[in-house]
Design a protein around this motif. Sequence first.
Motif, PDB file in Angstrom:
ATOM      1  N   GLY A   1     -41.484  -8.275  -9.853  1.00  0.00           N
ATOM      2  CA  GLY A   1     -42.157  -7.547 -10.923  1.00  0.00           C
ATOM      3  C   GLY A   1     -41.497  -6.212 -11.213  1.00  0.00           C
ATOM      4  N   ARG A   2     -41.082  -5.518 -10.166  1.00  0.00           N
ATOM      5  CA  ARG A   2     -40.414  -4.228 -10.343  1.00  0.00           C
ATOM      6  C   ARG A   2     -39.092  -4.390 -11.088  1.00  0.00           C
ATOM      7  NH1 ARG A   2     -39.892  -3.168  -5.374  1.00  0.00           N
ATOM      8  NH2 ARG A   2     -37.679  -2.700  -5.068  1.00  0.00           N
ATOM      9  N   ALA A   3     -38.332  -5.409 -10.713  1.00  0.00           N
ATOM     10  CA  ALA A   3     -37.059  -5.674 -11.384  1.00  0.00           C
ATOM     11  C   ALA A   3     -37.276  -6.097 -12.832  1.00  0.00           C
ATOM     12  CB  ALA A   3     -36.289  -6.754 -10.628  1.00  0.00           C
ATOM     13  N   TRP A   4     -38.285  -6.913 -13.070  1.00  0.00           N
ATOM     14  CA  TRP A   4     -38.572  -7.382 -14.430  1.00  0.00           C
ATOM     15  C   TRP A   4     -38.948  -6.214 -15.344  1.00  0.00           C
ATOM     16  CZ3 TRP A   4     -37.749 -11.085 -17.718  1.00  0.00           C
ATOM     17  CH2 TRP A   4     -38.576 -11.235 -18.835  1.00  0.00           C
ATOM     18  N   ARG A   5     -39.754  -5.309 -14.864  1.00  0.00           N
ATOM     19  CA  ARG A   5     -40.150  -4.163 -15.691  1.00  0.00           C
ATOM     20  C   ARG A   5     -38.948  -3.291 -16.031  1.00  0.00           C
ATOM     21  NH1 ARG A   5     -44.528  -4.559 -12.120  1.00  0.00           N
ATOM     22  NH2 ARG A   5     -43.666  -2.966 -10.728  1.00  0.00           N
ATOM     23  N   ARG A   6     -38.057  -3.124 -15.084  1.00  0.00           N
ATOM     24  CA  ARG A   6     -36.846  -2.345 -15.367  1.00  0.00           C
ATOM     25  C   ARG A   6     -35.966  -3.073 -16.376  1.00  0.00           C
ATOM     26  NH1 ARG A   6     -33.479   1.649 -14.157  1.00  0.00           N
ATOM     27  NH2 ARG A   6     -31.303   1.286 -13.549  1.00  0.00           N
ATOM     28  N   PHE A   7     -35.822  -4.356 -16.229  1.00  0.00           N
ATOM     29  CA  PHE A   7     -35.013  -5.161 -17.144  1.00  0.00           C
ATOM     30  C   PHE A   7     -35.568  -5.088 -18.564  1.00  0.00           C
ATOM     31  CE2 PHE A   7     -34.367  -9.350 -19.191  1.00  0.00           C
ATOM     32  CZ  PHE A   7     -32.980  -9.398 -19.231  1.00  0.00           C
ATOM     33  N   VAL A   8     -36.850  -5.337 -18.710  1.00  0.00           N
ATOM     34  CA  VAL A   8     -37.475  -5.328 -20.035  1.00  0.00           C
ATOM     35  C   VAL A   8     -37.446  -3.929 -20.630  1.00  0.00           C
ATOM     36  CG1 VAL A   8     -39.645  -5.694 -21.263  1.00  0.00           C
ATOM     37  CG2 VAL A   8     -38.901  -7.345 -19.545  1.00  0.00           C
ATOM     38  N   GLY A   9     -37.641  -2.914 -19.788  1.00  0.00           N
ATOM     39  CA  GLY A   9     -37.630  -1.543 -20.285  1.00  0.00           C
ATOM     40  C   GLY A   9     -36.290  -1.145 -20.882  1.00  0.00           C
ATOM     41  N   LEU A  10     -35.205  -1.668 -20.330  1.00  0.00           N
ATOM     42  CA  LEU A  10     -33.877  -1.360 -20.843  1.00  0.00           C
ATOM     43  C   LEU A  10     -33.498  -2.246 -22.025  1.00  0.00           C
ATOM     44  CD1 LEU A  10     -32.102  -0.867 -17.409  1.00  0.00           C
ATOM     45  CD2 LEU A  10     -32.546   0.901 -19.118  1.00  0.00           C
ATOM     46  N   GLY A  11     -34.119  -3.400 -22.111  1.00  0.00           N
ATOM     47  CA  GLY A  11     -33.973  -4.262 -23.278  1.00  0.00           C
ATOM     48  C   GLY A  11     -32.555  -4.664 -23.600  1.00  0.00           C
ATOM     49  N   GLU A  12     -32.225  -4.642 -24.900  1.00  0.00           N
ATOM     50  CA  GLU A  12     -30.926  -5.113 -25.366  1.00  0.00           C
ATOM     51  C   GLU A  12     -29.797  -4.135 -25.076  1.00  0.00           C
ATOM     52  OE1 GLU A  12     -30.000  -7.985 -26.561  1.00  0.00           O
ATOM     53  OE2 GLU A  12     -32.006  -8.853 -26.418  1.00  0.00           O
TER      54      GLU A  12
ATOM     55  N   ILE B   1     -28.754  -3.628 -22.221  1.00  0.00           N
ATOM     56  CA  ILE B   1     -28.063  -4.199 -21.066  1.00  0.00           C
ATOM     57  C   ILE B   1     -27.932  -5.706 -21.235  1.00  0.00           C
ATOM     58  CG2 ILE B   1     -29.009  -2.395 -19.586  1.00  0.00           C
ATOM     59  CD1 ILE B   1     -30.832  -4.586 -18.344  1.00  0.00           C
ATOM     60  N   ASP B   2     -27.069  -6.287 -20.406  1.00  0.00           N
ATOM     61  CA  ASP B   2     -26.927  -7.747 -20.360  1.00  0.00           C
ATOM     62  C   ASP B   2     -27.708  -8.348 -19.201  1.00  0.00           C
ATOM     63  OD1 ASP B   2     -25.185  -7.827 -22.574  1.00  0.00           O
ATOM     64  OD2 ASP B   2     -23.469  -7.355 -21.298  1.00  0.00           O
ATOM     65  N   SER B   3     -27.718  -7.629 -18.076  1.00  0.00           N
ATOM     66  CA  SER B   3     -28.376  -8.177 -16.896  1.00  0.00           C
ATOM     67  C   SER B   3     -28.676  -7.076 -15.894  1.00  0.00           C
ATOM     68  CB  SER B   3     -27.502  -9.252 -16.227  1.00  0.00           C
ATOM     69  OG  SER B   3     -26.307  -8.689 -15.706  1.00  0.00           O
ATOM     70  N   ILE B   4     -29.475  -7.455 -14.908  1.00  0.00           N
ATOM     71  CA  ILE B   4     -29.787  -6.573 -13.788  1.00  0.00           C
ATOM     72  C   ILE B   4     -29.540  -7.368 -12.518  1.00  0.00           C
ATOM     73  CG2 ILE B   4     -32.241  -7.221 -13.752  1.00  0.00           C
ATOM     74  CD1 ILE B   4     -32.890  -4.325 -13.020  1.00  0.00           C
ATOM     75  N   ARG B   5     -28.996  -6.696 -11.491  1.00  0.00           N
ATOM     76  CA  ARG B   5     -28.601  -7.426 -10.286  1.00  0.00           C
ATOM     77  C   ARG B   5     -28.968  -6.616  -9.051  1.00  0.00           C
ATOM     78  NH1 ARG B   5     -23.528 -11.115  -9.136  1.00  0.00           N
ATOM     79  NH2 ARG B   5     -24.066 -11.703 -11.254  1.00  0.00           N
ATOM     80  N   ALA B   6     -29.493  -7.296  -8.036  1.00  0.00           N
ATOM     81  CA  ALA B   6     -29.886  -6.633  -6.795  1.00  0.00           C
ATOM     82  C   ALA B   6     -28.659  -6.201  -6.000  1.00  0.00           C
ATOM     83  CB  ALA B   6     -30.759  -7.560  -5.957  1.00  0.00           C
TER      84      ALA B   6
ATOM     85  N   VAL C   1     -24.138  -4.378 -16.746  1.00  0.00           N
ATOM     86  CA  VAL C   1     -24.951  -4.787 -15.598  1.00  0.00           C
ATOM     87  C   VAL C   1     -25.595  -3.554 -14.970  1.00  0.00           C
ATOM     88  CG1 VAL C   1     -24.975  -6.023 -13.402  1.00  0.00           C
ATOM     89  CG2 VAL C   1     -23.355  -6.701 -15.198  1.00  0.00           C
ATOM     90  N   VAL C   2     -26.902  -3.606 -14.788  1.00  0.00           N
ATOM     91  CA  VAL C   2     -27.663  -2.489 -14.234  1.00  0.00           C
ATOM     92  C   VAL C   2     -28.004  -2.790 -12.776  1.00  0.00           C
ATOM     93  CG1 VAL C   2     -29.882  -1.265 -14.363  1.00  0.00           C
ATOM     94  CG2 VAL C   2     -28.597  -1.754 -16.443  1.00  0.00           C
ATOM     95  N   PRO C   3     -27.880  -1.797 -11.892  1.00  0.00           N
ATOM     96  CA  PRO C   3     -28.231  -2.028 -10.486  1.00  0.00           C
ATOM     97  C   PRO C   3     -29.738  -2.026 -10.261  1.00  0.00           C
ATOM     98  CG  PRO C   3     -27.598   0.252 -10.786  1.00  0.00           C
ATOM     99  CD  PRO C   3     -27.358  -0.421 -12.107  1.00  0.00           C
ATOM    100  N   PHE C   4     -30.154  -2.895  -9.373  1.00  0.00           N
ATOM    101  CA  PHE C   4     -31.525  -2.890  -8.875  1.00  0.00           C
ATOM    102  C   PHE C   4     -31.414  -2.742  -7.369  1.00  0.00           C
ATOM    103  CE2 PHE C   4     -35.243  -5.205  -7.157  1.00  0.00           C
ATOM    104  CZ  PHE C   4     -36.242  -4.402  -7.685  1.00  0.00           C
ATOM    105  N   VAL C   5     -31.626  -1.541  -6.874  1.00  0.00           N
ATOM    106  CA  VAL C   5     -31.391  -1.240  -5.469  1.00  0.00           C
ATOM    107  C   VAL C   5     -32.567  -1.728  -4.632  1.00  0.00           C
ATOM    108  CG1 VAL C   5     -30.894   0.560  -3.772  1.00  0.00           C
ATOM    109  CG2 VAL C   5     -29.996   0.760  -6.113  1.00  0.00           C
ATOM    110  N   THR C   6     -32.276  -2.584  -3.673  1.00  0.00           N
ATOM    111  CA  THR C   6     -33.313  -3.134  -2.806  1.00  0.00           C
ATOM    112  C   THR C   6     -33.284  -2.457  -1.438  1.00  0.00           C
ATOM    113  OG1 THR C   6     -31.826  -4.896  -2.033  1.00  0.00           O
ATOM    114  CG2 THR C   6     -33.246  -5.394  -3.923  1.00  0.00           C
ATOM    115  N   ASP C   7     -34.429  -2.490  -0.796  1.00  0.00           N
ATOM    116  CA  ASP C   7     -34.550  -2.028   0.577  1.00  0.00           C
ATOM    117  C   ASP C   7     -34.715  -3.246   1.477  1.00  0.00           C
ATOM    118  OD1 ASP C   7     -34.541   0.702  -0.158  1.00  0.00           O
ATOM    119  OD2 ASP C   7     -36.663   0.588  -0.680  1.00  0.00           O
ATOM    120  N   GLU C   8     -34.403  -3.065   2.752  1.00  0.00           N
ATOM    121  CA  GLU C   8     -34.762  -4.126   3.676  1.00  0.00           C
ATOM    122  C   GLU C   8     -36.274  -4.085   3.854  1.00  0.00           C
ATOM    123  OE1 GLU C   8     -31.942  -5.391   6.914  1.00  0.00           O
ATOM    124  OE2 GLU C   8     -31.533  -3.230   6.869  1.00  0.00           O
TER     125      GLU C   8
END
Length: 238
Positions: A115-126, A128-133, A201-208
Amino acid sequence: MPSAVALIPAREGSERVPGKNVRPLAGHPLIAYTIAAAHEAGVFDAVVVSTDGERTAEIARHYGAEVPGLRPAELAGPKSPDVGWIEHVLAQLEPRDAFAILRPTSPFRGAATIGRAWRRFVGLGERIDSIRAVEPCRQHPGKMWIVHGDELMSPLLPQPEELPFHSRQSAALPAVYVQNSSLEIAWTRITEQNEIAGERVVPFVTDEPEGFTIDYESDWEQAERMVDTGAARLPAAA
């Protein structure tokens, strides 16, 4: 809100961890946790598994995923690029604006992470092309080498003239991130260019542990310890 489909790749024939996608972890096949997380996230119109094995397909359907058809053998080899199976499965589905790749080997990536990644993706919209962990790289490429024969080696990266990366303290090196397998989200339009990431491509920084990936047998053993000790929580599979 854009329409989206969750794509879960689960080819059979893993060499490093045989049968990992359907191997039981804490009472359920590994793939069950990614299916559960995708449904719980509530952002996908469909949760679809791409596999070349009927047994995996049966298990996926049991846990609530769609399997529109088995993946052809030529798209299921250890060196087969992702774009092949993605185009294959998307061609069998109703068109969606976006797709996510959720790999079963990241069992601790839950609905909240998606959900967190999806909100960031949608918020940036067109824009960007993609978001990646991604996650911070533990072994910096500035200190990596290519070995030439038995005698000499050269740095993997071009080195600054004033002070090479390999001669610096780690804290003095530029921050570098490495992709993990927990998630990717992209606009479907980029597959028309035979790509799955695009250029923007936008970064989606994950934690362990949300970015934890099972690639080796030792990773599987660590995942079991994380579950047993409560260091990580699995999605509720049913």
